[in-house]
Design a protein around this motif. Structure first.
Motif, PDB file in Angstrom:
ATOM      1  N   GLY A 298      56.912   1.687  20.059  1.00  0.00           N
ATOM      2  CA  GLY A 298      56.829   2.822  20.603  1.00  0.00           C
ATOM      3  C   GLY A 298      56.198   2.660  22.086  1.00  0.00           C
ATOM      4  O   GLY A 298      56.019   3.419  22.459  1.00  0.00           O
ATOM      5  N   ASP A 299      55.042   1.550  21.945  1.00  0.00           N
ATOM      6  CA  ASP A 299      54.371   0.647  23.705  1.00  0.00           C
ATOM      7  C   ASP A 299      55.029   0.962  24.874  1.00  0.00           C
ATOM      8  O   ASP A 299      56.272   0.456  24.186  1.00  0.00           O
ATOM      9  N   HIS A 300      54.673   1.677  26.195  1.00  0.00           N
ATOM     10  CA  HIS A 300      55.157   1.829  26.847  1.00  0.00           C
ATOM     11  C   HIS A 300      54.879   0.659  27.482  1.00  0.00           C
ATOM     12  O   HIS A 300      53.854   1.168  28.179  1.00  0.00           O
ATOM     13  N   VAL A 301      55.132  -0.410  27.866  1.00  0.00           N
ATOM     14  CA  VAL A 301      54.345  -1.617  28.869  1.00  0.00           C
ATOM     15  C   VAL A 301      54.976  -1.733  29.442  1.00  0.00           C
ATOM     16  O   VAL A 301      56.352  -1.629  29.687  1.00  0.00           O
ATOM     17  N   LEU A 302      53.915  -2.013  30.609  1.00  0.00           N
ATOM     18  CA  LEU A 302      54.677  -3.100  32.023  1.00  0.00           C
ATOM     19  C   LEU A 302      53.868  -4.197  31.393  1.00  0.00           C
ATOM     20  O   LEU A 302      53.569  -4.635  31.070  1.00  0.00           O
ATOM     21  N   VAL A 303      55.171  -5.598  32.054  1.00  0.00           N
ATOM     22  CA  VAL A 303      55.138  -6.331  31.666  1.00  0.00           C
ATOM     23  C   VAL A 303      55.090  -7.129  33.050  1.00  0.00           C
ATOM     24  O   VAL A 303      55.613  -7.279  34.166  1.00  0.00           O
ATOM     25  N   PRO A 304      54.018  -7.800  33.203  1.00  0.00           N
ATOM     26  CA  PRO A 304      53.365  -9.439  34.031  1.00  0.00           C
ATOM     27  C   PRO A 304      55.110 -10.246  34.840  1.00  0.00           C
ATOM     28  O   PRO A 304      55.531 -10.873  33.295  1.00  0.00           O
ATOM     29  N   PHE A 305      55.434 -10.647  35.427  1.00  0.00           N
ATOM     30  CA  PHE A 305      56.435 -11.364  35.561  1.00  0.00           C
ATOM     31  C   PHE A 305      56.457 -12.621  35.171  1.00  0.00           C
ATOM     32  O   PHE A 305      56.747 -13.601  34.998  1.00  0.00           O
ATOM     33  N   ASN A 306      54.664 -13.280  34.948  1.00  0.00           N
ATOM     34  CA  ASN A 306      54.647 -14.467  34.318  1.00  0.00           C
ATOM     35  C   ASN A 306      54.657 -14.185  32.863  1.00  0.00           C
ATOM     36  O   ASN A 306      53.917 -13.935  32.497  1.00  0.00           O
ATOM     37  N   ILE A 307      54.943 -15.997  32.627  1.00  0.00           N
ATOM     38  CA  ILE A 307      54.888 -15.631  30.624  1.00  0.00           C
ATOM     39  C   ILE A 307      53.468 -16.055  31.286  1.00  0.00           C
ATOM     40  O   ILE A 307      53.501 -17.969  31.384  1.00  0.00           O
ATOM     41  N   ALA A 308      52.505 -15.662  30.144  1.00  0.00           N
ATOM     42  CA  ALA A 308      51.370 -16.233  29.935  1.00  0.00           C
ATOM     43  C   ALA A 308      50.800 -16.677  28.992  1.00  0.00           C
ATOM     44  O   ALA A 308      50.800 -15.518  28.519  1.00  0.00           O
ATOM     45  N   CYS A 309      50.526 -18.131  27.871  1.00  0.00           N
ATOM     46  CA  CYS A 309      49.434 -18.503  26.714  1.00  0.00           C
ATOM     47  C   CYS A 309      48.118 -17.479  26.958  1.00  0.00           C
ATOM     48  O   CYS A 309      48.190 -16.997  25.435  1.00  0.00           O
ATOM     49  N   GLY A 310      47.458 -17.678  28.019  1.00  0.00           N
ATOM     50  CA  GLY A 310      46.391 -16.932  27.767  1.00  0.00           C
ATOM     51  C   GLY A 310      45.309 -17.961  27.097  1.00  0.00           C
ATOM     52  O   GLY A 310      44.119 -18.218  26.928  1.00  0.00           O
ATOM     53  N   GLN A 311      45.469 -19.062  26.464  1.00  0.00           N
ATOM     54  CA  GLN A 311      45.253 -19.989  25.994  1.00  0.00           C
ATOM     55  C   GLN A 311      44.881 -21.807  26.749  1.00  0.00           C
ATOM     56  O   GLN A 311      43.782 -22.322  26.282  1.00  0.00           O
ATOM     57  N   CYS A 312      45.588 -21.526  27.649  1.00  0.00           N
ATOM     58  CA  CYS A 312      45.767 -22.958  28.094  1.00  0.00           C
ATOM     59  C   CYS A 312      44.894 -23.201  28.999  1.00  0.00           C
ATOM     60  O   CYS A 312      43.913 -22.516  29.455  1.00  0.00           O
ATOM     61  N   HIS A 313      44.327 -24.672  30.137  1.00  0.00           N
ATOM     62  CA  HIS A 313      43.450 -24.238  30.612  1.00  0.00           C
ATOM     63  C   HIS A 313      43.234 -23.498  31.607  1.00  0.00           C
ATOM     64  O   HIS A 313      42.647 -23.228  32.366  1.00  0.00           O
ATOM     65  N   PHE A 314      44.677 -23.352  32.286  1.00  0.00           N
ATOM     66  CA  PHE A 314      44.931 -22.591  33.341  1.00  0.00           C
ATOM     67  C   PHE A 314      45.106 -21.526  33.226  1.00  0.00           C
ATOM     68  O   PHE A 314      44.379 -20.842  34.054  1.00  0.00           O
ATOM     69  N   CYS A 315      45.453 -20.516  31.711  1.00  0.00           N
ATOM     70  CA  CYS A 315      45.334 -18.937  31.698  1.00  0.00           C
ATOM     71  C   CYS A 315      43.914 -18.874  31.959  1.00  0.00           C
ATOM     72  O   CYS A 315      43.000 -18.644  32.273  1.00  0.00           O
TER      73      CYS A 315
ATOM     74  N   GLN B 268      40.960 -19.823  33.476  1.00  0.00           N
ATOM     75  CA  GLN B 268      40.518 -19.855  34.689  1.00  0.00           C
ATOM     76  C   GLN B 268      41.265 -18.477  35.634  1.00  0.00           C
ATOM     77  O   GLN B 268      40.991 -18.470  36.317  1.00  0.00           O
ATOM     78  N   GLY B 269      41.835 -17.739  34.892  1.00  0.00           N
ATOM     79  CA  GLY B 269      42.245 -16.949  35.055  1.00  0.00           C
ATOM     80  C   GLY B 269      43.809 -16.951  36.188  1.00  0.00           C
ATOM     81  O   GLY B 269      44.294 -16.238  36.306  1.00  0.00           O
ATOM     82  N   LEU B 270      44.404 -18.047  36.045  1.00  0.00           N
ATOM     83  CA  LEU B 270      45.544 -18.583  36.253  1.00  0.00           C
ATOM     84  C   LEU B 270      46.728 -18.556  35.579  1.00  0.00           C
ATOM     85  O   LEU B 270      47.946 -19.630  35.727  1.00  0.00           O
ATOM     86  N   PHE B 271      47.496 -17.177  35.378  1.00  0.00           N
ATOM     87  CA  PHE B 271      47.886 -16.607  34.739  1.00  0.00           C
ATOM     88  C   PHE B 271      49.512 -16.823  35.245  1.00  0.00           C
ATOM     89  O   PHE B 271      50.265 -16.891  34.386  1.00  0.00           O
ATOM     90  N   GLY B 272      49.142 -17.393  36.125  1.00  0.00           N
ATOM     91  CA  GLY B 272      51.173 -17.705  36.854  1.00  0.00           C
ATOM     92  C   GLY B 272      50.941 -18.776  36.866  1.00  0.00           C
ATOM     93  O   GLY B 272      51.962 -19.719  37.133  1.00  0.00           O
ATOM     94  N   ASN B 273      50.725 -20.124  36.553  1.00  0.00           N
ATOM     95  CA  ASN B 273      50.216 -21.950  35.696  1.00  0.00           C
ATOM     96  C   ASN B 273      50.312 -21.821  34.633  1.00  0.00           C
ATOM     97  O   ASN B 273      50.067 -23.056  34.655  1.00  0.00           O
ATOM     98  N   CYS B 274      50.501 -20.999  33.749  1.00  0.00           N
ATOM     99  CA  CYS B 274      50.478 -21.182  32.022  1.00  0.00           C
ATOM    100  C   CYS B 274      51.237 -22.778  31.742  1.00  0.00           C
ATOM    101  O   CYS B 274      52.655 -22.918  32.944  1.00  0.00           O
ATOM    102  N   HIS B 275      50.080 -23.443  30.543  1.00  0.00           N
ATOM    103  CA  HIS B 275      51.253 -24.836  30.415  1.00  0.00           C
ATOM    104  C   HIS B 275      51.868 -24.724  29.428  1.00  0.00           C
ATOM    105  O   HIS B 275      52.658 -26.405  28.967  1.00  0.00           O
TER     106      HIS B 275
ATOM    107  N   THR C 234      56.863 -28.243  35.426  1.00  0.00           N
ATOM    108  CA  THR C 234      54.832 -28.252  35.713  1.00  0.00           C
ATOM    109  C   THR C 234      54.478 -27.947  36.433  1.00  0.00           C
ATOM    110  O   THR C 234      53.539 -27.399  36.595  1.00  0.00           O
ATOM    111  N   ALA C 235      55.785 -27.290  37.509  1.00  0.00           N
ATOM    112  CA  ALA C 235      55.249 -27.132  38.796  1.00  0.00           C
ATOM    113  C   ALA C 235      55.080 -25.753  39.120  1.00  0.00           C
ATOM    114  O   ALA C 235      54.984 -24.512  39.770  1.00  0.00           O
ATOM    115  N   VAL C 236      55.589 -25.053  37.783  1.00  0.00           N
ATOM    116  CA  VAL C 236      55.082 -23.851  38.170  1.00  0.00           C
ATOM    117  C   VAL C 236      55.823 -23.113  37.029  1.00  0.00           C
ATOM    118  O   VAL C 236      56.204 -23.761  35.675  1.00  0.00           O
ATOM    119  N   GLY C 237      55.322 -22.407  36.627  1.00  0.00           N
ATOM    120  CA  GLY C 237      55.083 -22.060  34.956  1.00  0.00           C
ATOM    121  C   GLY C 237      56.013 -20.684  34.405  1.00  0.00           C
ATOM    122  O   GLY C 237      57.541 -20.540  35.208  1.00  0.00           O
TER     123      GLY C 237
END
Lengths: 383, 170
Positions: free
Chosen positions: A79-96, A98-105, A112-115
């Motif tokens: 039921g929540d209406h959400v906007l979905v960022p285009f990046n798929i990001a785990c939020g836990q890896c080294h890159f996420c 650091q705030g690099l949600f566009g470079n999730c590993h 590996t060159a793109v998330g």
């Protein structure tokens, strides 16, 4: 369900596809209500991105209503209406972290060159996108953001990519108060980059394109000085003349591999695919920025190589900054800007259409027909 | 600090722009993002991983990855001739042009496979419609007429050449 399917270069159609389902405990299933066609979708549409498979569903800018969540999803509920960022990001890896949600590993097996990116070929992970009635959304507790009650859904869907990418283009420019900023490309991202350049304190904002209807829009919306590159004999000389012979403080490439303006790059980069797209906008940016200046790249290129004057980057001491936008990191500030009326995202939307009309939507956007700046599809009738 | 254009007249007065300078940050120069060393867990891939997805379809993995990511996309798994080429392409790294050129080649073959797939299902793909001919007719009639005329002319020349060649062979 109904979904937009890629059938080959310049061919899209709406057809029946199997419903997506929860495949991971942190997945959500979202019923899509709005889904933009992005300028970078046109790279896919034109067959420029390797590993773009027939039958794939495009669409990385979408919002919708949560239909179902996996057992480990804690922040969202049906039921929540959400906007979905285009990046798929785990939020836990080294890159996420650091705030690099566009470079999730933890989101893209194929490269590996793109998330991971929704609906953006297997080079970006092989996820079906949001130009469909339903979409599978991995890591549902990380990227998707509940849309505030006061926000127009047309504004919300623009916050999934266009606004953050334009904003980050300006941010990466390291703009200081009074700086002259030249934006190459008056597409939706270029327009938003020019608008956001003012937020960072630019003293002068110049937008370059060749489509007069888009330049007219940029002149009013950003606001900005606008120029048609077809009326400019030499871009570097032109920018130098505009800047007391020094060059711009910051140049932003908001075009990428589809750039017009050079027969050579068009032949090598677009027709023959010997380059990863036409790099003329980046060429102009490098040669138009001042010594010690900053070139910010948000235009999308392919993964191989391009002819650019790299020697000038060295000799001029240019800093190049580039990345896919880290949407999750930027959203809180951008929502404030929308609420304060500093950014009006939905003003860019020129075409609203149903999912069934996806073939026409892509063609209108690609061929720049009917004054098109930003087309949005409304699966499920937008409800 | 003097900038390149402070002495030149401007077409837009920044003071008239809503929100001018609200995000100005003199520290934002020039490296983004600011590296937050306090949050680093040390070098390598030692973070707490999310639960691992078990893909139900074939997922190709870049040889630059030492392991499959925790989640994977499962759209359109490789199949047919294009799938064979894709599998072969993944023997090479992302740094190797052969990887990308083989994938681009597979994409083109996949388009032909897609047409045969449609036909096998008894569906004749309406390619002009898929290419947005209706929108072209609505918004660019002249362009559409020109394209149709060019295709017709090229087709006529090709047919004429083939007929002539056929007569010569006879």
């Amino acid at each position: 369900m109904l979904a937009a399917e890629y059938r080959g270069p310049y061919r899209m159609r709406a057809g029946r596809k199997r419903m997506p389902r929860i495949e991971h405990p942190r997945d959500a299933l979202v019923r899509v209500t709005r889904s933009c066609i992005c300028g970078s979708d046109l790279h896919l549409y034109r067959g420029m991105v390797p590993d773009t498979r027939v039958g794939m569903v495009f669409g990385h800018e979408f919002c919708g209503i949560v239909e179902e969540v996996g057992p480990e999803v804690e922040k969202l509920k049906p039921g929540d209406h959400v906007l979905v960022p285009f990046n798929i990001a785990c939020g836990q890896c080294h890159f996420c972290k650091q705030g690099l949600f566009g470079n999730c590993h933890e989101a893209n097996a194929e490269a590996t060159a793109v998330g991971g990116i929704f609906g953006y070929s297997h080079t970006a992970g092989g996820y079906d996108g949001g130009q469909a009635e339903y979409a599978r959304v991995p890591y549902a507790d990380v990227g998707p953001t509940v849309i505030p009650d006061w926000m127009d859904l047309d504004d919300a869907v623009m916050l999934t990519d266009v606004v953050p990418t334009g904003y980050q283009a300006a941010e990466m420019g390291g703009i200081q108060k009074g700086d002259t900023v030249v934006v190459f490309g008056a597409g939706p991202v270029g327009i938003m980059a020019a608008r956001c350049a003012w937020l960072f304190g630019a003293g002068r904002v110049i937008v370059i394109d060749h489509l007069h209807y888009r330049l007219d829009f940029a002149r009013r919306y950003c606001p900005a000085e606008v120029y048609d590159f077809r009326e400019i004999e030499d871009m570097a000389v032109f920018v130098k003349k505009q800047t007391d012979s020094l060059g711009a403080d910051v140049c932003i490439d908001a075009v990428g591999g589809d750039a017009a303006g050079s027969a050579l790059h068009t032949l090598f980069g677009k027709a023959m695919k010997l380059e990863a797209g036409s790099a003329i906008a980046l060429h102009w940016a490098i040669n138009s920025v001042k010594k010690g200046g900053i070139v910010s790249i948000v235009g999308v290129y392919g993964p191989t190589g391009n002819m650019i004057p790299i020697g000038n980057v060295l000799n001029k001491g240019i800093t190049i900054r580039a990345n896919q936008a880290s949407v999750k990191r930027l959203l809180p500030r951008l929502i404030e800007h929308v609420q304060a009326g500093r950014i009006d995202p939905k003003a860019l939307i020129t075409h609203r259409m149903s999912l069934e009309d996806v073939s026409d939507g892509y063609h209108i956007f690609s061929a720049k027909l009917d004054g098109c700046i930003k087309p949005v599809l409304y699966p499920n009738g937008g409800q | 600090m003097a900038t390149s254009t402070t002495r030149l007249p401007r077409a837009v007065d920044p003071n008239t722009v809503n929100g001018w300078g609200v995000d100005a940050d003199p520290r934002n120069d020039p490296t983004y993002p600011f590296r937050d060393r306090s949050r680093e867990d040390g070098p390598g891939m030692a973070w707490q991983r999310p639960p691992l997805q078990e893909p139900r379809v074939e997922v190709l993995r870049s040889i630059e990855h030492s392991r499959l990511p925790a989640v994977v996309g499962t759209s359109t798994p490789p199949k047919g001739l294009s799938g064979m080429i894709r599998r072969a392409a993944f023997r090479y790294s992302e740094s190797d042009w052969r990887h990308w050129l083989m994938l681009l080649g597979a994409d083109r073959i996949n388009v032909v496979e897609g047409i045969f797939e449609d036909l096998a299902r008894g569906r004749i793909p309406n390619i002009p419609a898929e290419m947005g001919a209706r929108a072209e007719w609505r918004h660019n009639k002249l362009g559409l007429v020109r394209k149709v005329a060019i295709v017709a002319a090229v087709s006529a020349v090709a047919v004429a050449l083939l007929r002539r060649r056929g007569r010569d062979d006879w």
